[in-house]
Design a protein around this motif. Structure first.
Motif, PDB file in Angstrom:
ATOM      1  N   GLU A 129      10.888   8.892 -34.661  1.00  0.00           N
ATOM      2  CA  GLU A 129      10.927   8.460 -36.055  1.00  0.00           C
ATOM      3  C   GLU A 129      12.337   8.623 -36.613  1.00  0.00           C
ATOM      4  OE1 GLU A 129       8.516   7.034 -37.614  1.00  0.00           O
ATOM      5  OE2 GLU A 129       7.094   7.257 -35.960  1.00  0.00           O
ATOM      6  N   PHE A 130      12.928   7.525 -37.039  1.00  0.00           N
ATOM      7  CA  PHE A 130      14.288   7.567 -37.581  1.00  0.00           C
ATOM      8  C   PHE A 130      14.372   8.491 -38.796  1.00  0.00           C
ATOM      9  CE2 PHE A 130      17.445   5.879 -40.595  1.00  0.00           C
ATOM     10  CZ  PHE A 130      18.592   6.021 -39.835  1.00  0.00           C
ATOM     11  N   THR A 185      12.563   4.831 -48.943  1.00  0.00           N
ATOM     12  CA  THR A 185      12.887   3.626 -48.179  1.00  0.00           C
ATOM     13  C   THR A 185      14.064   2.940 -48.848  1.00  0.00           C
ATOM     14  OG1 THR A 185      10.590   3.327 -47.492  1.00  0.00           O
ATOM     15  CG2 THR A 185      12.031   1.412 -47.347  1.00  0.00           C
ATOM     16  N   VAL A 186      15.086   2.674 -48.067  1.00  0.00           N
ATOM     17  CA  VAL A 186      16.300   2.057 -48.602  1.00  0.00           C
ATOM     18  C   VAL A 186      16.581   0.752 -47.875  1.00  0.00           C
ATOM     19  CG1 VAL A 186      17.272   4.287 -49.251  1.00  0.00           C
ATOM     20  CG2 VAL A 186      17.822   3.307 -47.018  1.00  0.00           C
ATOM     21  N   ASP A 187      17.264  -0.136 -48.550  1.00  0.00           N
ATOM     22  CA  ASP A 187      17.637  -1.432 -47.983  1.00  0.00           C
ATOM     23  C   ASP A 187      19.076  -1.353 -47.512  1.00  0.00           C
ATOM     24  OD1 ASP A 187      18.530  -4.040 -47.552  1.00  0.00           O
ATOM     25  OD2 ASP A 187      17.160  -4.884 -49.027  1.00  0.00           O
ATOM     26  N   LEU A 188      19.280  -1.519 -46.208  1.00  0.00           N
ATOM     27  CA  LEU A 188      20.618  -1.486 -45.630  1.00  0.00           C
ATOM     28  C   LEU A 188      20.842  -2.783 -44.865  1.00  0.00           C
ATOM     29  CD1 LEU A 188      20.676   2.179 -44.271  1.00  0.00           C
ATOM     30  CD2 LEU A 188      21.762   1.321 -46.350  1.00  0.00           C
ATOM     31  N   GLY A 189      21.657  -3.653 -45.442  1.00  0.00           N
ATOM     32  CA  GLY A 189      21.941  -4.918 -44.792  1.00  0.00           C
ATOM     33  C   GLY A 189      20.724  -5.793 -44.610  1.00  0.00           C
ATOM     34  N   GLY A 190      19.788  -5.728 -45.536  1.00  0.00           N
ATOM     35  CA  GLY A 190      18.594  -6.556 -45.441  1.00  0.00           C
ATOM     36  C   GLY A 190      17.490  -5.957 -44.599  1.00  0.00           C
ATOM     37  N   ARG A 191      17.706  -4.761 -44.065  1.00  0.00           N
ATOM     38  CA  ARG A 191      16.679  -4.067 -43.271  1.00  0.00           C
ATOM     39  C   ARG A 191      16.292  -2.794 -44.009  1.00  0.00           C
ATOM     40  NH1 ARG A 191      19.664  -2.944 -37.941  1.00  0.00           N
ATOM     41  NH2 ARG A 191      17.617  -2.290 -37.185  1.00  0.00           N
ATOM     42  N   HIS A 192      15.037  -2.389 -43.859  1.00  0.00           N
ATOM     43  CA  HIS A 192      14.528  -1.229 -44.584  1.00  0.00           C
ATOM     44  C   HIS A 192      14.380  -0.025 -43.660  1.00  0.00           C
ATOM     45  CE1 HIS A 192      13.352  -4.571 -47.250  1.00  0.00           C
ATOM     46  NE2 HIS A 192      13.508  -3.685 -48.220  1.00  0.00           N
ATOM     47  N   PHE A 193      14.863   1.116 -44.137  1.00  0.00           N
ATOM     48  CA  PHE A 193      14.810   2.362 -43.375  1.00  0.00           C
ATOM     49  C   PHE A 193      14.345   3.488 -44.295  1.00  0.00           C
ATOM     50  CE2 PHE A 193      18.047  -0.273 -41.405  1.00  0.00           C
ATOM     51  CZ  PHE A 193      17.760  -0.162 -40.053  1.00  0.00           C
ATOM     52  N   PHE A 215      25.638   3.477 -37.815  1.00  0.00           N
ATOM     53  CA  PHE A 215      24.441   3.939 -38.527  1.00  0.00           C
ATOM     54  C   PHE A 215      23.453   2.788 -38.717  1.00  0.00           C
ATOM     55  CE2 PHE A 215      22.480   4.993 -42.781  1.00  0.00           C
ATOM     56  CZ  PHE A 215      21.644   5.999 -42.293  1.00  0.00           C
ATOM     57  N   THR A 216      22.219   2.975 -38.272  1.00  0.00           N
ATOM     58  CA  THR A 216      21.108   2.009 -38.328  1.00  0.00           C
ATOM     59  C   THR A 216      21.356   0.762 -37.483  1.00  0.00           C
ATOM     60  OG1 THR A 216      21.774   0.712 -40.277  1.00  0.00           O
ATOM     61  CG2 THR A 216      20.566   2.775 -40.679  1.00  0.00           C
ATOM     62  N   CYS A 217      22.435   0.712 -36.704  1.00  0.00           N
ATOM     63  CA  CYS A 217      22.658  -0.438 -35.813  1.00  0.00           C
ATOM     64  C   CYS A 217      21.862  -0.227 -34.531  1.00  0.00           C
ATOM     65  CB  CYS A 217      24.142  -0.590 -35.496  1.00  0.00           C
ATOM     66  SG  CYS A 217      25.174  -1.010 -36.909  1.00  0.00           S
ATOM     67  N   GLY A 218      22.290  -0.877 -33.483  1.00  0.00           N
ATOM     68  CA  GLY A 218      21.673  -0.713 -32.179  1.00  0.00           C
ATOM     69  C   GLY A 218      22.714  -0.833 -31.094  1.00  0.00           C
ATOM     70  N   ALA A 219      22.309  -0.586 -29.861  1.00  0.00           N
ATOM     71  CA  ALA A 219      23.250  -0.579 -28.743  1.00  0.00           C
ATOM     72  C   ALA A 219      23.719  -1.971 -28.356  1.00  0.00           C
ATOM     73  CB  ALA A 219      22.595   0.086 -27.530  1.00  0.00           C
ATOM     74  N   LEU A 253      15.503   4.035 -33.413  1.00  0.00           N
ATOM     75  CA  LEU A 253      16.164   2.748 -33.625  1.00  0.00           C
ATOM     76  C   LEU A 253      16.020   1.872 -32.387  1.00  0.00           C
ATOM     77  CD1 LEU A 253      19.473   3.900 -35.365  1.00  0.00           C
ATOM     78  CD2 LEU A 253      17.525   2.767 -36.452  1.00  0.00           C
ATOM     79  N   GLY A 254      16.067   0.555 -32.594  1.00  0.00           N
ATOM     80  CA  GLY A 254      16.008  -0.364 -31.462  1.00  0.00           C
ATOM     81  C   GLY A 254      14.775  -0.151 -30.615  1.00  0.00           C
ATOM     82  N   HIS A 255      14.975   0.071 -29.333  1.00  0.00           N
ATOM     83  CA  HIS A 255      13.868   0.252 -28.393  1.00  0.00           C
ATOM     84  C   HIS A 255      13.579   1.725 -28.105  1.00  0.00           C
ATOM     85  CE1 HIS A 255      13.722  -4.055 -27.588  1.00  0.00           C
ATOM     86  NE2 HIS A 255      15.035  -4.044 -27.443  1.00  0.00           N
TER      87      HIS A 255
END
Length: 417
Positions: free
Chosen positions: A74-75, A157-165, A37-41, A68-70
């Motif tokens: 819209e997430f 908007t939430v903070d997940l591991g220092g990134r905002h989604f 979740f919210t990571c990338g490939a 997400l990523g490239h």
């Protein structure tokens, strides 16, 4: 492995960015990887697993979910169900290339997604989950403090591991209604559940419930001290090795016949860690080993050194040759053991040796168990010297080296003058 960048259409028609990691040799099967979740490939664990599978002939498609990523889109407009739809579309894109996936791998929420998607991907025969939640709604605890705002305003908007989604109301409602138990009971695919006991993001009880709900064939392997993202290289290497060994039992891996004049096929060595010396050594899809250097010489000591591989070949060939002769003669040889040592350190060959010292010396200590006569023992020791590898090392071998620049990336030429 070689990596091809490609795109395919996601559930909303957006272009999703993907990486197709192809084996250098024959393509024997295809795997589809779903990230967390919210990571990338391109997270390290995914890269290591892809390299290991590619080394045994399994291509791997990794892609970024919508937004997400490239990948486009819209997430905040995605849901767990839309991620499952994207997985199915990725499988269809592979099938259109004649590479329908037989292995599905999912990390964290991606693990739950591959469990949900598997019945919709007819070509899939085996499923692997890494740190997956039994209940997709489990991930909502990561943004508990935003749930009221999401419910009232539709998004937050939430903070997940220092990134905002931005998380939408539809996503929360979708994961709240998801139940994997029906799919698990009728998965009809081999299942490997991998989880770390110390995972503080998705607790180990999730793996227990997944494993219990599924039917055989199923396997459970602990990731010991790994964190949720499997960030430590040694943990990623372990996970990759287990997945590769397990998958080989359930996928139809049929390598082509070896090239003419090469009856034992090709032994391929692929660099695994450009920052160190770790190498993947593969001989066909079933035989794999790691080569490395000791930590004192810049390696990570996760595999045998090159000279240890040479010693292993000499020892194995010696033991086999002795056994073959004793079997043919009907002699009472119960057991053979061969200890091989080499008197030079590989990393010091070219820096500390004089011209006179450049002769490599291997020492064999052979143990022969059984009620053999003295004459039989003497004869078997003579036979040991007829081992083909012994003769190759003793008389030297001719090594031919050619450059394979097919598909290699060359640096741009610079003008001179």
């Amino acid at each position: 492995m070689t990596t091809e960048k490609l795109t395919f259409s996601g559930h909303a028609g957006d272009d999703l960015a993907a990486r197709l990691d192809m084996p250098e040799g024959p393509h024997l099967a295809t795997a589809l990887f779903a990230h967390c979740f919210t990571c990338g490939a391109d997270i390290p664990a995914a890269r290591r697993i892809a390299r290991r599978l590619a080394a045994m002939g399994i291509a791997v498609l990794r892609f970024d979910f919508t937004g997400l990523g490239h990948s486009a889109g819209e997430f905040e407009n995605t849901t767990f169900s839309s991620n499952v739809d994207d997985l199915v579309l990725a499988a269809q894109a592979l099938e259109a290339r004649g590479m329908a996936p037989s292995l599905l791998i999912g990390h964290s929420l991606g693990g739950a997604a591959v469990l949900r998607a598997a019945p919709r991907i007819p070509s899939s025969r085996a499923v692997v989950t890494l740190g997956a939640p039994y209940d997709p709604g489990h991930i909502a605890h990561n943004f508990d403090d935003a749930l009221d705002r999401i419910d009232a305003e539709g998004y937050a908007t939430v903070d997940l591991g220092g990134r905002h989604f931005r998380i939408g109301r539809d996503f929360i409602a979708d994961i709240a209604g998801e139940r994997l138990e029906p799919e698990l009971g009728h998965l009809k695919r081999a299942l490997l559940v991998m989880h770390a006991p110390r995972d503080c993001v998705v607790g180990l009880e999730n793996a227990t419930r997944i494993f219990t709900a599924a039917r055989h064939p199923k396997s459970f392997v602990t990731l010991d001290k790994a964190d949720h993202l499997i960030t430590a290289p040694a943990d990623a290497e372990y996970a990759a090795g287990v997945i590769a060994a397990w998958a080989a039992r359930y996928l139809d891996l049929r390598p082509p016949a070896p090239p003419p004049g090469v009856p034992e096929g090709v032994t391929r060595v692929v660099e695994s860690d450009p920052g160190g010396f770790l190498q993947d050594v593969s001989a066909g899809p079933w035989h794999h080993a790691l080569a490395d250097e000791p930590k004192a010489y810049g390696g990570t000591n996760r595999g045998m050194s090159p000279y240890q591989f040479v010693a292993a070949g000499l020892g194995a060939c010696t033991s086999m040759t002795i056994r073959m002769y004793a079997r043919r003669k009907g002699w009472p040889l119960d057991h053979v053991q061969v200890d091989v040592t080499h008197d030079k350190v590989h990393a010091q060959d070219c820096t500390h040796c004089t011209e006179a010292d450049k002769l490599d010396r291997f020492t064999r200590l052979i143990r022969l168990d059984g009620p053999l006569t003295g004459a039989q023992r003497v004869r078997l020791m003579e036979i040991a010297d007829r081992c083909p590898v012994h003769r190759t090392l003793e008389h030297s071998a001719r090594i031919e080296t050619r450059l394979n620049d097919e598909g290699a990336k060359a640096a741009p030429e610079r003008e001179t003058g």
